[in-house]
Structures are given as C-alpha cells and as structure tokens.
Design a protein around this motif. Structure first.
Motif, short mmCIF file in Angstrom:
data_model
loop_
_atom_site.label_atom_id
_atom_site.label_comp_id
_atom_site.label_asym_id
_atom_site.label_seq_id
_atom_site.Cartn_x
_atom_site.Cartn_y
_atom_site.Cartn_z
N THR A 90 0.86 -1.04 0.03
CA THR A 90 0.18 0.10 0.09
C THR A 90 0.71 1.13 -0.12
OG1 THR A 90 -1.64 -1.19 1.31
CG2 THR A 90 -1.83 1.36 1.18
N VAL A 91 0.40 2.43 -0.68
CA VAL A 91 1.18 3.51 -0.96
C VAL A 91 -0.02 4.71 -0.61
CG1 VAL A 91 2.00 5.18 -2.01
CG2 VAL A 91 2.92 3.04 -2.38
N LEU A 92 0.28 5.55 0.54
CA LEU A 92 -0.35 6.57 0.69
C LEU A 92 0.26 8.10 0.02
CD1 LEU A 92 -1.35 6.17 4.44
CD2 LEU A 92 -2.22 5.01 2.40
N LEU A 93 -0.48 8.70 -0.70
CA LEU A 93 -0.01 9.82 -1.34
C LEU A 93 -0.45 11.00 -0.85
CD1 LEU A 93 -0.16 8.56 -4.97
CD2 LEU A 93 1.84 8.23 -3.50
N PHE A 94 0.40 12.20 -0.61
CA PHE A 94 0.07 13.41 0.02
C PHE A 94 0.62 14.71 -0.69
CE2 PHE A 94 0.35 10.32 3.32
CZ PHE A 94 -0.74 10.72 4.32
N LYS A 95 -0.24 15.42 -1.24
CA LYS A 95 0.43 16.85 -1.94
C LYS A 95 1.13 17.64 -1.27
CE LYS A 95 -3.60 16.69 -5.14
NZ LYS A 95 -2.85 16.26 -6.39
N GLU A 96 1.08 17.52 -0.09
CA GLU A 96 1.97 18.59 0.82
C GLU A 96 2.83 17.93 1.73
OE1 GLU A 96 1.62 21.96 0.66
OE2 GLU A 96 -0.05 21.82 -0.74
N PRO A 97 3.89 18.61 1.67
CA PRO A 97 4.95 17.77 2.68
C PRO A 97 4.62 17.62 3.83
CG PRO A 97 6.13 19.62 1.18
CD PRO A 97 4.57 19.78 1.20
N PHE A 98 5.07 16.80 4.62
CA PHE A 98 4.64 16.65 6.09
C PHE A 98 5.14 17.73 7.02
CE2 PHE A 98 4.91 12.09 4.87
CZ PHE A 98 3.42 11.76 4.88
N THR A 99 4.56 18.12 7.99
CA THR A 99 5.03 19.28 9.00
C THR A 99 6.08 18.44 9.82
OG1 THR A 99 3.18 19.08 10.62
CG2 THR A 99 3.04 20.40 8.71
N ARG A 100 6.66 19.27 10.61
CA ARG A 100 7.67 19.10 11.51
C ARG A 100 6.78 17.70 12.72
NH1 ARG A 100 12.49 21.72 15.04
NH2 ARG A 100 13.02 20.04 16.32
N LYS A 101 5.75 18.56 12.92
CA LYS A 101 4.83 17.74 13.73
C LYS A 101 4.58 16.17 13.29
CE LYS A 101 0.95 18.44 17.04
NZ LYS A 101 -0.04 19.44 17.44
N GLU A 102 4.09 16.44 12.16
CA GLU A 102 3.53 15.20 11.55
C GLU A 102 4.89 14.06 11.17
OE1 GLU A 102 -0.29 16.58 8.96
OE2 GLU A 102 1.74 16.74 7.98
N GLN A 103 5.99 14.80 11.09
CA GLN A 103 7.04 13.93 10.93
C GLN A 103 7.61 13.13 12.07
OE1 GLN A 103 10.55 15.67 8.79
NE2 GLN A 103 9.14 17.15 7.80
N GLU A 104 7.55 13.88 13.23
CA GLU A 104 7.68 13.23 14.62
C GLU A 104 6.61 12.29 14.91
OE1 GLU A 104 7.77 16.69 17.13
OE2 GLU A 104 9.74 17.16 16.70
N LYS A 105 5.57 12.53 14.62
CA LYS A 105 4.38 11.70 14.87
C LYS A 105 4.66 10.29 14.08
CE LYS A 105 0.25 13.21 14.93
NZ LYS A 105 -1.05 13.74 14.64
N LEU A 106 5.26 10.42 12.86
CA LEU A 106 5.38 9.41 11.85
C LEU A 106 6.61 8.74 12.44
CD1 LEU A 106 4.95 10.72 8.18
CD2 LEU A 106 4.00 8.76 9.27
N ALA A 107 7.53 9.25 12.95
CA ALA A 107 8.68 8.61 13.59
C ALA A 107 8.17 7.60 14.70
CB ALA A 107 9.62 9.62 13.81
N HIS A 108 7.23 8.19 15.28
CA HIS A 108 6.90 7.26 16.50
C HIS A 108 5.64 6.37 16.31
CE1 HIS A 108 9.55 10.48 18.31
NE2 HIS A 108 9.97 9.49 19.05
N LEU A 109 5.10 6.39 15.38
CA LEU A 109 3.88 5.93 14.77
C LEU A 109 3.96 4.48 15.02
CD1 LEU A 109 1.11 6.83 14.69
CD2 LEU A 109 1.26 6.70 11.93
N GLY A 110 4.78 3.80 14.64
CA GLY A 110 5.10 2.39 14.66
C GLY A 110 5.21 1.68 16.04
#
Length: 342
Positions: A90-110
């Motif tokens: 699966t691939v999720l596509l986003f038009k806008e880059p992730f914000t820093r807050k979203e990047q931090e959330k991604l880094a800890h989401l797993g």
C-alpha cells in the motif's frame, strides 16, 4: 297479493289456477332474464371502463418510466482498513509535505503494543487519519506490468442502478476524455508488500492508454476486455450492478470520464458518465519525503525515512542512504537513488 296481480295483469283474474301459475312463473323468469341482462351489460361496461383506465394508466406509467434516466452511477473510494491490510502493498500519497509535527508523529507511529492482536489495524487507521490532509490510497496490483509503479492501483467502487421497469443492457464501458499531467504529489508513506498478490475484478489501465481504455477483467497473468464475453442488465427487476474498479495510472495524475454503450427499448445508445472521483494521483519519481514501514518480529513497525525535506531532527529507526542496497526495498531502490539523504 293476488288482488294486486289481478289489477296489474290483464286476464289474470279470470284464468284457471294452472294458467295463473304459468303466468307467475313466466313473469318471474322474465324478471330474472331482465336482471341478468342488465347485470351483464353493467359488467361489460365496467370491464370496458376498467380496460380503458388500465390502458391510460399503463400509458402514463410508460411515459413516467421513459423520463427516468436509464441508470444512475455511484462512485466511492475503497479505503477500508481491511482492504489495505489484505493488499500486497500500500502507498499513501500526500500533495503537501509533512510538517515537523507530523514527521515526529510518523517517526513514533510504529511503536505499538506487540501483544495487541489489532495492532496492525490500529496502525493503519492512524496512518489514514493523523495528517493535515486526507491521503490518496494506492494498492499493489500483484502481477500487472513490469514496473512496480505500474502495478499500483487506485481503488474505486463503481455502482450502476436503474429504477426502470423495462430492461437496460450495458454492452460496453471504457475510459474517454483522458487528461494526464505531471504529478504534484510531494510526500509518500509506503507499506511494503507482505507476499504476492493477484488482482481479481475490473481494471482500467491508464498507463498504456492512448485514445481510450476499456474495462479489463484480470485473472492471474491473463486479461481480456470485461465486456468481450458478458453484458450487464439493469431495470426489469435487476436494480443494480457493482464492481471494484482498480485504476492504474503510474507516475501521472489523471482525470477521465466513462463512456457507456447500452441498449434501451431496442435502441443502441451511448452515455458519458462523470465523477469528481474519476481522478488519480501519480507516484512521483523523486518524492521529497518518503517514509517506509516494515513489520518487525515483535508486531511493531520499523520506520525507514529519507528525503530532502525531512527534518534532520526527526528520528527514524533507519535513515536510508543514497544507493543503500541493504536497507532499501528492491522495489523502492530506484525511488531513493536521486534523493540526497539528510
């Protein structure tokens, strides 16, 4: 009673007893015949009136039925969690880059509870709902095409419905008015495949489309036009037809319409169907941000990140390096090559 009959029927008073009874019986029979005749004519009149009313009502219903559209269309996105979990990538596509807050959330989401049997489902739900924009979802298509990107599908569900009392027969359906351009996707989340997959259902290939693209039925490594050996009948009690419509668009973002050829009241007709969901977001050759999640043995997810716009302070389990053959998934390798690692 006798006096009344004597005064109403001439000759009845002087007749013999037997003759009187004959006259009475004849009169009663005449009354019955008259009553039956009147009832018959009334029944016939009512029957003719009912038939005329029924014909008028049938004509009115036919007129109303003819004014109804031959069929209507409903299009929805297939983005349910169980579909994503059962896909082979699966691939999720986003038009806008992730914000820093979203990047931090991604880094800890797993970081999920390894004892939770619904860990994967919760993880996917977070991926779908944790960002400033709703992602476009692409699912791996298994054995279609030679290029990994060509095998990614945009999942739609197409439903045709008819309230007609008469039959409407769909004979063919294909993409028309296809417009494609360079993708504007910036950020990508990738969940690598967990095994092979085979597409079953109806597919539109926009990658190799020229003037138009027919709906294809794909089974294993073989495919043929869906309407080459079947048709769809609507109306006349058949209220709807639904199909999972998977759309291949590779790297480009595309818009299109559907041309439907059908038979209505014995006439061949063509109708163009439009929907705001007839669109795809292509996978960029060099996404500015890319997060990849790989399941680990303890049921959590190891995140790999690379991209020129990923904040250097964001911690990932692994930071991919340029030309990193060991860490990059073979299907993702060519995505990582042009990107300068932070």
């Amino acid at each position: 009673m006798v006096e009344l009959i004597d005064s109403r029927i001439p000759g009845f008073k002087g007749a013999s007893r037997g003759s009187r009874w004959k006259i009475i019986i004849l009169g009663m029979a005449l009354c019955m015949v008259t009553a039956l005749t009147a009832s018959y004519f009334q029944f016939g009149f009512n029957l003719l009136t009912m038939s005329a009313n029924a014909s008028a009502e049938e004509a009115a219903n036919d007129e109303v039925d003819a004014k109804k559209p031959p069929f209507t269309m409903t299009v929805t996105m297939r983005t349910k969690v169980h579909e994503i979990l059962s896909s082979s990538g699966t691939v999720l596509l986003f038009k806008e880059p992730f914000t820093r807050k979203e990047q931090e959330k991604l880094a800890h989401l797993g970081k999920v509870d390894p004892t939770d049997p619904q860990a994967s489902e919760k993880f996917i739900k977070k991926l779908l709902t944790s960002f400033h924009e709703k992602p476009s979802v692409m699912l791996s298509a298994g054995f279609i095409g030679n290029d990994p990107v060509d095998r990614m599908l945009h999942p739609l569900q197409l439903t045709l419905q008819s309230s007609r009392s008469g039959s409407v027969t769909i004979r063919d359906m294909n993409v028309t008015n296809l417009r494609c351009s360079q993708t504007t996707i910036s950020a990508v989340i990738h969940l690598p495949p967990q095994g092979g997959g085979v597409v079953e259902g109806v597919t539109v290939d926009l990658v190799n489309a020229e003037a138009d693209a027919p709906l294809m039925e794909i089974k294993g490594r073989k495919s043929h036009p869906y309407f080459s050996n079947k048709f769809v009948e609507l109306g006349n009690g058949e209220t709807s037809w639904a199909a999972n419509l998977d759309v291949m668009a590779a790297n480009q973002q595309c818009r299109w319409d559907l041309n439907v050829s059908y038979v209505d009241s014995g006439e061949n007709k063509v109708r163009t169907l439009k929907s705001p969901l007839f669109r795809t977001d292509g996978y960029p050759d060099t996404p500015s941000q890319l997060f990849e999640f790989m399941p680990s043995p303890d049921s959590s997810f190891i995140s790999t990140c690379w991209g020129e716009k990923i904040d250097k302070s964001t911690k990932c389990d692994v930071r991919a390096r340029p030309n990193d053959h060991e860490r990059a998934n073979p299907e993702l390798y060519y995505w990582a090559v042009p990107i300068v690692s932070p």
